[in-house]
Design a protein around this motif. Structure first.
Motif, mmCIF file in Angstrom:
data_model
loop_
_atom_site.group_PDB
_atom_site.id
_atom_site.type_symbol
_atom_site.label_atom_id
_atom_site.label_comp_id
_atom_site.label_asym_id
_atom_site.label_seq_id
_atom_site.Cartn_x
_atom_site.Cartn_y
_atom_site.Cartn_z
ATOM 1 N N GLN A 190 28.600 13.343 51.141
ATOM 2 C CA GLN A 190 28.379 14.850 51.618
ATOM 3 C C GLN A 190 27.104 15.296 50.983
ATOM 4 O O GLN A 190 26.834 16.873 51.384
ATOM 5 C CB GLN A 190 29.642 15.439 51.563
ATOM 6 C CG GLN A 190 30.628 15.363 52.475
ATOM 7 C CD GLN A 190 32.156 15.780 52.289
ATOM 8 O OE1 GLN A 190 32.300 16.123 51.018
ATOM 9 N NE2 GLN A 190 32.945 15.788 53.100
ATOM 10 N N LYS A 268 26.041 8.439 58.493
ATOM 11 C CA LYS A 268 25.699 9.611 59.315
ATOM 12 C C LYS A 268 26.022 11.098 58.638
ATOM 13 O O LYS A 268 25.299 11.826 58.719
ATOM 14 C CB LYS A 268 26.833 9.691 60.647
ATOM 15 C CG LYS A 268 26.633 8.522 61.521
ATOM 16 C CD LYS A 268 27.913 8.526 62.726
ATOM 17 C CE LYS A 268 27.706 7.502 63.503
ATOM 18 N NZ LYS A 268 28.640 7.658 64.648
ATOM 19 N N ASP A 272 23.174 13.586 57.475
ATOM 20 C CA ASP A 272 23.201 14.995 57.796
ATOM 21 C C ASP A 272 22.985 15.909 56.701
ATOM 22 O O ASP A 272 22.310 17.045 56.604
ATOM 23 C CB ASP A 272 24.675 15.304 58.523
ATOM 24 C CG ASP A 272 24.515 14.925 59.933
ATOM 25 O OD1 ASP A 272 23.643 14.421 60.724
ATOM 26 O OD2 ASP A 272 25.889 14.650 60.153
ATOM 27 N N HIS A 275 19.450 16.133 55.890
ATOM 28 C CA HIS A 275 18.672 16.912 56.735
ATOM 29 C C HIS A 275 19.031 18.500 56.210
ATOM 30 O O HIS A 275 17.934 19.377 56.325
ATOM 31 C CB HIS A 275 19.053 16.856 58.067
ATOM 32 C CG HIS A 275 18.432 17.581 59.027
ATOM 33 N ND1 HIS A 275 17.025 17.547 59.495
ATOM 34 C CD2 HIS A 275 18.921 18.757 59.983
ATOM 35 C CE1 HIS A 275 16.750 18.546 60.528
ATOM 36 N NE2 HIS A 275 17.958 19.339 60.780
ATOM 37 N N ARG A 276 20.203 19.005 55.912
ATOM 38 C CA ARG A 276 20.414 20.045 55.311
ATOM 39 C C ARG A 276 19.836 20.559 54.192
ATOM 40 O O ARG A 276 19.203 21.671 53.981
ATOM 41 C CB ARG A 276 22.040 20.349 55.256
ATOM 42 C CG ARG A 276 22.983 20.308 56.773
ATOM 43 C CD ARG A 276 24.150 21.098 56.339
ATOM 44 N NE ARG A 276 24.684 20.118 55.546
ATOM 45 C CZ ARG A 276 25.514 19.117 55.880
ATOM 46 N NH1 ARG A 276 25.657 18.680 56.944
ATOM 47 N NH2 ARG A 276 26.382 18.483 54.941
#
Length: 366
Positions: A190, A268, A272, A275-276
């Motif tokens: 995360q 994945k 993500d 990218h954030r």
């Protein structure tokens, strides 16, 4: 055996012949023993198989069906299955002579399993107290194992036991991995991180040695690479550090695509997160510079580290003590990933040295 073959053959040959004639022929042929060493070997082998089958069905197979990789059977129980051996019973102790140990060792190893002896208690990974000796009572236990025996793959007994063990452990392995995934892997993914480093001490909090959990096997079935990432030292001792990574996926079969808590899911989530992080970095450090009419931003590396948890300015050196999972990205790898994110957004990246200090120059000239 010859006499057994005779007993089964004669009734079929003499169907329809008067009973008195059959009886006379039986008396004439007798037991039909060959009276040689080959017959003795066959008789002995048949008896060993009979004894082993009872012992196997009562003690060995049930342990495998509970998910264990070995079983410890007290000597006083073993006496009931191998009565022909020389057992020395003295008070509360049972002992076996050298010939008896040799007999049992050859019998078990002939099945492709490993054989050992433990005095009292039970060995690591034994069937959690199942038929395990307690203290000095009854002189200890026989330990029969099939998980780490090299000849298991050549034995039908070993294959059957390993298969039963694996089936029994599957639900527990799934639960253990799910806890490990959520506690150690997911939080790092995360943050955009694609690998972590852990010691044996960290791993044993989840994967128990007593159950002989094969972390590499479990991880790879979930598409997470498990490799040795280096060593750390405590005094004169060196200990391995293990790397679990999900930067690339090697599919063994299509089943993994429908599975949960896998490296595919981590990849994945990490993508993500990266990218954030780029979006936040863009708004915080690049957009204000562009609003001033400039075409490039020159940033210190420590600024990049605050925006991208996976970025490091220099290669990591193994530390003497690790507490919990750690994340370390080599300097070149961090630069490559940041360059990829920038160029994907049409921003050029250049690494320059100014007064012995490295900086990252991001430009967006047309």
């Amino acid at each position: 055996m010859n006499n057994d073959a005779t007993r089964h053959l004669l009734p079929n040959l003499f169907k329809g012949i008067p009973r008195m004639a059959v009886q006379a022929i039986n008396e004439f042929t007798g037991d039909n023993h060959l009276c040689n060493g080959q017959e003795l070997q066959e008789v002995s082998k048949a008896r060993r198989e009979q004894l082993w089958n009872r012992f196997y069905e009562d003690h060995v197979l049930p342990a495998a069906q509970k998910g264990h990789g070995e079983v410890a059977v007290r000597l006083d129980y073993a006496m009931k299955y191998f009565p022909s051996l020389v057992w020395n019973v003295s008070g509360r102790r049972v002992e076996l002579d050298a010939n008896g140990w040799k007999y049992l060792g050859e019998l078990v190893q002939d099945k492709g399993l490993s054989f050992s002896y433990t005095r009292g208690g039970h060995s690591k990974g034994a069937a959690k107290g199942k038929a395990a000796g307690k203290g000095e009572q009854r002189g200890g236990s026989l330990v029969i194992a099939w998980r780490q025996c090299q000849s298991v793959s050549k034995s039908r007994w070993g294959l059957e036991l390993c298969s039963a063990t694996r089936r029994a452990q599957e639900p527990r392995r799934h639960n253990v991995w799910a806890k490990f995934f959520k506690a150690c892997l997911l939080p790092h993914a995360q943050q955009g991180i694609v690998e972590i480093y852990m010691t044996d001490h960290d791993l044993r909090k989840f994967f128990k040695e007593g159950w002989q959990d094969d972390v590499r096997d479990i991880a790879e079935t979930k598409a997470v690479a498990f490799t040795e990432g280096g060593h750390y030292s405590v005094g004169w001792s060196r200990f391995p550090i293990w790397c679990l990574a999900w930067r690339e996926i090697k599919l063994m079969n299509g089943k993994i695509l429908r599975d949960s808590d896998t490296g595919i899911e981590l990849m994945k989530i990490a993508a993500d997160a990266q990218h954030r992080q780029w979006q936040e970095f863009f708004k915080l450090h690049l957009l204000p510079v562009a609003e001033k009419g400039l075409h490039e931003a020159s940033l210190e590396l420590h600024v990049l580290q605050t925006s991208f948890p996976w970025f490091r300015s220099e290669a990591w050196e193994w530390v003497s003590e690790l507490k919990g999972p750690c994340t370390f990205t080599e300097a070149d790898e961090g630069r490559q990933l940041l360059t990829f994110l920038a160029e994907d957004a049409s921003v050029q990246v250049e690494w320059v040295n100014e007064w012995r200090r490295e900086k990252c120059v991001l430009s967006w000239r047309s």
